[in-house]
Write a protein that holds these residues in place. Structure first.
Motif, mmCIF file in Angstrom:
data_model
loop_
_atom_site.group_PDB
_atom_site.id
_atom_site.type_symbol
_atom_site.label_atom_id
_atom_site.label_comp_id
_atom_site.label_asym_id
_atom_site.label_seq_id
_atom_site.Cartn_x
_atom_site.Cartn_y
_atom_site.Cartn_z
ATOM 1 N N ASP B 36 15.783 29.577 15.683
ATOM 2 C CA ASP B 36 14.585 28.916 16.226
ATOM 3 C C ASP B 36 13.618 28.658 15.078
ATOM 4 O OD1 ASP B 36 13.224 28.676 19.301
ATOM 5 O OD2 ASP B 36 11.861 28.578 17.579
ATOM 6 N N ARG B 37 13.004 27.480 15.097
ATOM 7 C CA ARG B 37 12.116 27.143 13.964
ATOM 8 C C ARG B 37 10.856 28.004 13.979
ATOM 9 N NH1 ARG B 37 9.991 21.362 16.053
ATOM 10 N NH2 ARG B 37 8.811 22.169 17.818
ATOM 11 N N ALA B 38 10.529 28.545 15.133
ATOM 12 C CA ALA B 38 9.354 29.422 15.224
ATOM 13 C C ALA B 38 9.839 30.797 15.672
ATOM 14 C CB ALA B 38 8.325 28.836 16.175
ATOM 15 N N GLY B 39 9.686 31.114 16.955
ATOM 16 C CA GLY B 39 10.164 32.388 17.471
ATOM 17 C C GLY B 39 10.633 32.217 18.903
ATOM 18 N N ILE B 40 11.023 33.311 19.516
ATOM 19 C CA ILE B 40 11.560 33.262 20.882
ATOM 20 C C ILE B 40 10.482 32.799 21.863
ATOM 21 C CG2 ILE B 40 12.573 34.647 22.745
ATOM 22 C CD1 ILE B 40 13.516 36.617 20.528
ATOM 23 N N GLY B 41 10.830 31.794 22.657
ATOM 24 C CA GLY B 41 9.932 31.375 23.751
ATOM 25 C C GLY B 41 8.602 30.811 23.311
ATOM 26 N N THR B 42 8.565 30.180 22.140
ATOM 27 C CA THR B 42 7.285 29.670 21.646
ATOM 28 C C THR B 42 7.079 28.183 21.935
ATOM 29 O OG1 THR B 42 8.349 29.316 19.519
ATOM 30 C CG2 THR B 42 7.066 31.345 19.766
ATOM 31 N N GLY B 43 8.083 27.521 22.482
ATOM 32 C CA GLY B 43 7.967 26.083 22.759
ATOM 33 C C GLY B 43 7.390 25.840 24.148
ATOM 34 N N ILE B 166 24.828 38.772 19.782
ATOM 35 C CA ILE B 166 23.825 37.729 19.545
ATOM 36 C C ILE B 166 23.040 38.113 18.302
ATOM 37 C CG2 ILE B 166 21.745 36.598 20.413
ATOM 38 C CD1 ILE B 166 22.639 37.189 23.235
ATOM 39 N N GLU B 167 22.940 37.176 17.374
ATOM 40 C CA GLU B 167 22.036 37.387 16.248
ATOM 41 C C GLU B 167 20.961 36.328 16.324
ATOM 42 O OE1 GLU B 167 22.787 37.228 11.647
ATOM 43 O OE2 GLU B 167 24.073 38.736 12.629
ATOM 44 N N MET B 168 19.714 36.780 16.238
ATOM 45 C CA MET B 168 18.583 35.857 16.385
ATOM 46 C C MET B 168 17.897 35.669 15.039
ATOM 47 S SD MET B 168 16.325 34.102 18.171
ATOM 48 C CE MET B 168 14.861 33.369 17.407
ATOM 49 N N ARG B 169 17.695 34.410 14.641
ATOM 50 C CA ARG B 169 16.945 34.124 13.415
ATOM 51 C C ARG B 169 15.738 33.276 13.748
ATOM 52 N NH1 ARG B 169 20.108 31.770 8.265
ATOM 53 N NH2 ARG B 169 18.013 31.365 7.478
ATOM 54 N N ALA B 170 14.555 33.841 13.542
ATOM 55 C CA ALA B 170 13.324 33.059 13.720
ATOM 56 C C ALA B 170 12.991 32.356 12.411
ATOM 57 C CB ALA B 170 12.192 33.982 14.139
ATOM 58 N N ASP B 171 12.004 31.487 12.434
ATOM 59 C CA ASP B 171 11.598 30.730 11.239
ATOM 60 C C ASP B 171 12.770 30.014 10.608
ATOM 61 O OD1 ASP B 171 8.897 31.586 11.376
ATOM 62 O OD2 ASP B 171 9.529 33.525 10.565
ATOM 63 N N ALA B 172 13.694 29.539 11.409
ATOM 64 C CA ALA B 172 14.869 28.831 10.896
ATOM 65 C C ALA B 172 14.967 27.491 11.619
ATOM 66 C CB ALA B 172 16.131 29.662 11.119
ATOM 67 N N GLN B 173 14.497 26.448 10.949
ATOM 68 C CA GLN B 173 14.493 25.127 11.580
ATOM 69 C C GLN B 173 15.768 24.362 11.268
ATOM 70 O OE1 GLN B 173 11.115 22.674 10.767
ATOM 71 N NE2 GLN B 173 11.911 20.987 12.010
ATOM 72 N N ALA B 174 16.441 23.901 12.310
ATOM 73 C CA ALA B 174 17.619 23.055 12.123
ATOM 74 C C ALA B 174 17.150 21.655 11.768
ATOM 75 C CB ALA B 174 18.444 23.025 13.409
ATOM 76 N N VAL B 175 17.745 21.092 10.711
ATOM 77 C CA VAL B 175 17.354 19.724 10.342
ATOM 78 C C VAL B 175 18.490 18.720 10.554
ATOM 79 C CG1 VAL B 175 15.475 20.339 8.776
ATOM 80 C CG2 VAL B 175 17.804 20.189 7.888
ATOM 81 N N VAL B 182 25.263 23.852 11.238
ATOM 82 C CA VAL B 182 23.904 23.337 11.336
ATOM 83 C C VAL B 182 23.187 23.566 10.011
ATOM 84 C CG1 VAL B 182 21.668 23.712 12.466
ATOM 85 C CG2 VAL B 182 23.779 23.745 13.824
ATOM 86 N N ARG B 183 22.588 22.502 9.483
ATOM 87 C CA ARG B 183 21.829 22.654 8.244
ATOM 88 C C ARG B 183 20.395 23.022 8.585
ATOM 89 N NH1 ARG B 183 19.791 18.579 5.003
ATOM 90 N NH2 ARG B 183 21.279 17.112 5.887
ATOM 91 N N LEU B 184 19.893 24.012 7.854
ATOM 92 C CA LEU B 184 18.526 24.479 8.082
ATOM 93 C C LEU B 184 17.576 23.870 7.053
ATOM 94 C CD1 LEU B 184 19.189 28.287 8.798
ATOM 95 C CD2 LEU B 184 19.053 26.375 10.427
ATOM 96 N N ALA B 185 16.284 23.975 7.353
ATOM 97 C CA ALA B 185 15.263 23.391 6.478
ATOM 98 C C ALA B 185 15.293 24.008 5.082
ATOM 99 C CB ALA B 185 13.888 23.556 7.111
ATOM 100 N N ASP B 186 15.773 25.245 4.967
ATOM 101 C CA ASP B 186 15.813 25.894 3.641
ATOM 102 C C ASP B 186 17.041 25.464 2.829
ATOM 103 O OD1 ASP B 186 17.974 27.235 4.711
ATOM 104 O OD2 ASP B 186 17.044 29.223 4.701
#
Ligand SMILES: Cc1cc2nc3c(=O)[nH]c(=O)nc-3n(C[C@H](O)[C@H](O)[C@H](O)COP(=O)(O)OP(=O)(O)OC[C@H]3O[C@@H](n4cnc5c(N)ncnc54)[C@H](O)[C@@H]3O)c2cc1C
Ligand code: FES
Lengths: 94, 385
Positions: B36-43, B166-175, B182-186
Motif C-alpha cells: 500500500d502506498r500509505a497504510g492499511i485502510g487509509t484510502g 500475508i506480508e504487509m508493506r506500507a509506504d510502497a507505491q505500485a507504479v 509489480v514495480r514500486l516507486a523506489d
C-alpha cells in the motif's frame, strides 16, 4: 455579601453567587461531596472528567444545561432556575 | 512465505477490499504480499460510513450485498470492541404514502429472498426512532443490517492467522505492472505469480482505460448523544439519490456509533477530485437531514470530511481477470469499483476472487461482476469519465 440565585444541579437545589459561570456553580455545589474536585462529564471509556483550561478550549467541562448536552460550563454564565446535569449523580461520583 | 521465495500473489492496495482478498487468498494457503502506498485502510475505506447493508436495486447488487452481509455476521463474533461492529439494523423512513407503497414492494421482495424485514406504520416508526419528526408515513426495518469500523476491520483481516501467509508493506507505491510482478516507486520490483489490483480509484493509473470515476461524498460526525438514534436511518429516497449519474444529490443517512456519536451523510457529486469540504454541499446535506431529524441543528458537530467512491458505469464492482491485453502480467486480476458499498461487499468480493483465481466454484454467479462485461461498453464514452 454577594447576592445568590438558585439553580438545580443534578436534581439538587443550590444557591450560588450571581455572576459566576456554571463551572464555578458546580464547584460550589460539589464542595461538600468532592472537596476541591469538580466533575462535569464522563469520557468515552467511562472516566470522570472535570474542567481543565477554564477558557473554552479543552472541552472537559461539558455538561447538560436545560436539557441540551455538551454545553461548556466554563463559558456559560449562570441564570436563575437553570437545570444542570453533570456526569455525577447529585454531585457524588458513582 | 520464506525469505526470498516468490509470493503467490501481490495485492496492490490495503483498503477493506484488498485486505479481505489477501485474507481469503491466504486462508486458502497462498503466500500473499500486500503493498500500500500509505497504510492499511487509509484510502476511501477511512472516509466511509461502514454500513453493512443489503441493497437491492438490481439482482446482482442484491446477490453480492446480501451474501456479503451474511459473511460479516458470521465473522462478527470474532471482532473486538475497536472494530465497532454493531448489528443495529437499518430503518428506512418513508416521507409520504408514495414512498410507503414503494417500501411495501421492497419489503415483500426482500422477504421472499430470505432477508428479515418488516414494515413500520407511523406510530411504530416513531417508537423505533423518537428523534425522527412527526408526520412521516412510516417505514421499513431490516434488523440484521450492521455497522463496522472498516479501517480497523481491514487491519484485523490482514493480521489473522491463516493457513498461508500475508506480508504487509506500507509506504510502497505500485507504479507499474510488469511481466513478472509489480514495480514500486523506489525502483524495486515485487515479483509474484499473480497480481491482484485492489487499489480503488487509483487502479486507473496502473491499467489505462479502466472505467472508474470518483463520486465525492461528504460526512459529518457529532459529539456523543447516546440513545438519540438507535438504528442506521436512511430515507427511502436514498436509493434514487445513490444511483443518480450526474449533478449533486443529497439524502438523509444517519448512523449511531457505539460511542453515541452520530455519523451524518450523505452527498454525491460527480466531476470533481477536490477533497475540500464544500460548505454549500454540506449545508444542503444537513438541511436534508434536519427535515427528518428536527433536533439535529442543536447538536454539536465535531468534524466534516469527504471521500471518493470508486464508481463504475453500471454500479457494480469489477471482480475477476483483467481484460486480455490490458496488463503485461499474464495473471492480473481486479477487485475494484465498489462505489458506496465496498465495506459491505468486500467479503463477498474476496470469496469470488479467490474462487476464480483458484479455479473453484463460488456460491453466487460471478458473471455480473466480471470486468469482461465492460468490453461491450468500450466504444461508449463513459458518461462521467
Ligand atoms: C462518504 C462515503 C460513505 C460510504 N459509506 C459506505 C457505507 O456505509 N457502507 C459501505 O459498504 N461502503 C461505504 N462507502 C464505500 C466504501 O468506503 C468503499 O467502497 C470502499 O472503502 C472501497 O475500498 P477499496 O479497498 O476498494 O479502496 P480504498 O479504501 O481506496 O483502498 C485502496 C488502497 O490502495 C492504496 N493505493 C492506491 N494507489 C496505490 C498504488 N499505486 N500503490 C499501492 N497502494 C495504492 C491506497 O492507499 C488505499 O489504501 C462509502 C464511501 C464514501 C466515500
Ligand atoms: S474547562 Fe476547558 S473548555 Fe471549559
Amino acid at each position: 455579601m454577594a447576592e445568590h440565585i438558585e439553580l438545580d444541579i443534578d436534581g439538587r437545589r443550590v444557591a450560588v453567587p450571581t455572576g459566576v459561570t456554571v463551572a464555578a456553580a458546580i464547584a460550589h455545589a460539589m464542595v461538600d461531596t468532592l472537596g476541591s474536585g469538580v466533575i462535569t462529564r464522563r469520557s468515552v471509556s467511562g472516566a470522570l472528567r472535570g474542567p481543565l483550561c477554564g477558557m473554552g478550549v479543552c472541552q472537559e467541562c461539558r455538561v447538560t444545561i436545560n436539557g441540551r448536552a455538551h454545553r461548556l460550563a466554563c463559558q456559560t454564565p449562570i441564570a436563575a432556575g437553570m437545570r444542570i446535569e453533570t456526569a455525577t449523580d447529585c454531585g457524588a461520583p458513582t | 512465505m520464506t525469505q526470498g521465495a516468490l509470493p503467490d500473489v501481490v495485492v496492490i492496495g490495503a483498503g477493506i477490499v484488498g485486505a479481505a482478498c489477501a485474507h481469503e487468498l491466504a486462508a486458502h494457503g497462498l503466500s500473499v504480499q500486500v503493498v500500500d502506498r500509505a497504510g492499511i485502510g487509509t484510502g476511501t475505506t477511512a472516509a466511509g460510513m461502514g454500513h453493512l447493508v443489503v441493497m437491492d436495486d438490481t439482482p446482482a447488487e442484491f446477490a453480492l450485498s446480501a451474501w456479503s452481509r451474511q459473511l460479516w455476521l458470521a465473522l462478527a463474533p470474532r471482532l473486538l470492541a475497536k472494530h465497532a461492529f454493531v448489528r443495529c439494523g437499518t430503518v428506512w423512513a418513508a416521507a409520504d404514502e408514495e414512498e410507503m407503497a414503494a417500501a411495501r414492494v421492497r419489503q415483500h421482495a426482500l422477504q421472499v429472498q430470505g432477508i428479515a424485514c418488516s414494515m413500520l406504520d407511523a406510530a411504530q416508526l416513531h417508537e423505533a426512532e423518537p428523534a425522527l419528526r412527526e408526520g412521516l408515513a412510516g417505514g421499513m426495518i431490516v434488523p440484521d443490517d450492521a455497522v463496522v469500523y472498516a479501517p480497523s476491520a481491514a487491519a484485523w483481516l490482514l493480521a489473522q492467522p491463516v493457513a498461508g501467509r500475508i506480508e504487509m508493506r506500507a509506504d510502497a507505491q505500485a507504479v507499474a505492472i510488469e511481466r513478472h510482478g509489480v514495480r514500486l516507486a523506489d525502483g524495486t520490483t515485487v515479483a509474484a505469480g499473480a497480481v491482484l489490483v485492489a487499489n480503488g480509484l487509483d487502479a486507473t493509473a496502473l491499467l489505462a482505460g479502466l472505467p472508474l470515476v470518483p463520486k465525492k461524498g461528504h460526512l459529518l460526525i457529532t459529539d456523543r448523544y447516546p440513545g438519540l438514534v438507535r438504528h442506521q436511518i436512511l430515507e427511502l429516497g436514498y436509493i434514487k439519490s445513490a444511483h443518480q449519474s450526474s449533478g449533486t444529490s443529497v439524502a438523509f443517512n444517519v448512523q449511531p456509533r457505539p460511542t453515541g456519536q452520530l455519523l451524518i451523510g450523505s452527498s454525491r457529486q460527480f466531476d470533481t477530485t477536490d477533497p475540500a469540504v464544500e460548505p454549500a454541499v454540506l449545508a444542503r446535506m444537513l438541511r436534508r437531514a434536519s427535515q427528518f431529524m428536527p433536533g439535529l441543528p442543536a447538536l454539536n458537530a465535531l468534524r466534516a470530511w469527504t471521500g471518493f467512491r470508486p464508481a463504475t458505469q453500471d454500479g457494480l464492482p469489477l471482480i475477476g481477470p483483467a481484460l486480455p491485453g490490458s496488463s503485461s502480467h499474464r495473471s492480473t486480476w481486479l477487485a475494484v469499483g465498489h462505489e458506496g458499498l465496498g465495506v459491505t461487499t468486500a467479503l463477498g468480493t474476496a470469496r469470488l476472487i479467490a474462487a476464480q483465481m483458484l479455479g473453484q466454484a463460488a456460491p453466487i454467479d460471478a458473471a455480473p461482476y466480471l470486468p469482461a462485461r465492460l468490453g461491450s461498453l468500450d466504444n461508449e464514452s463513459a458518461p462521467h469519465g
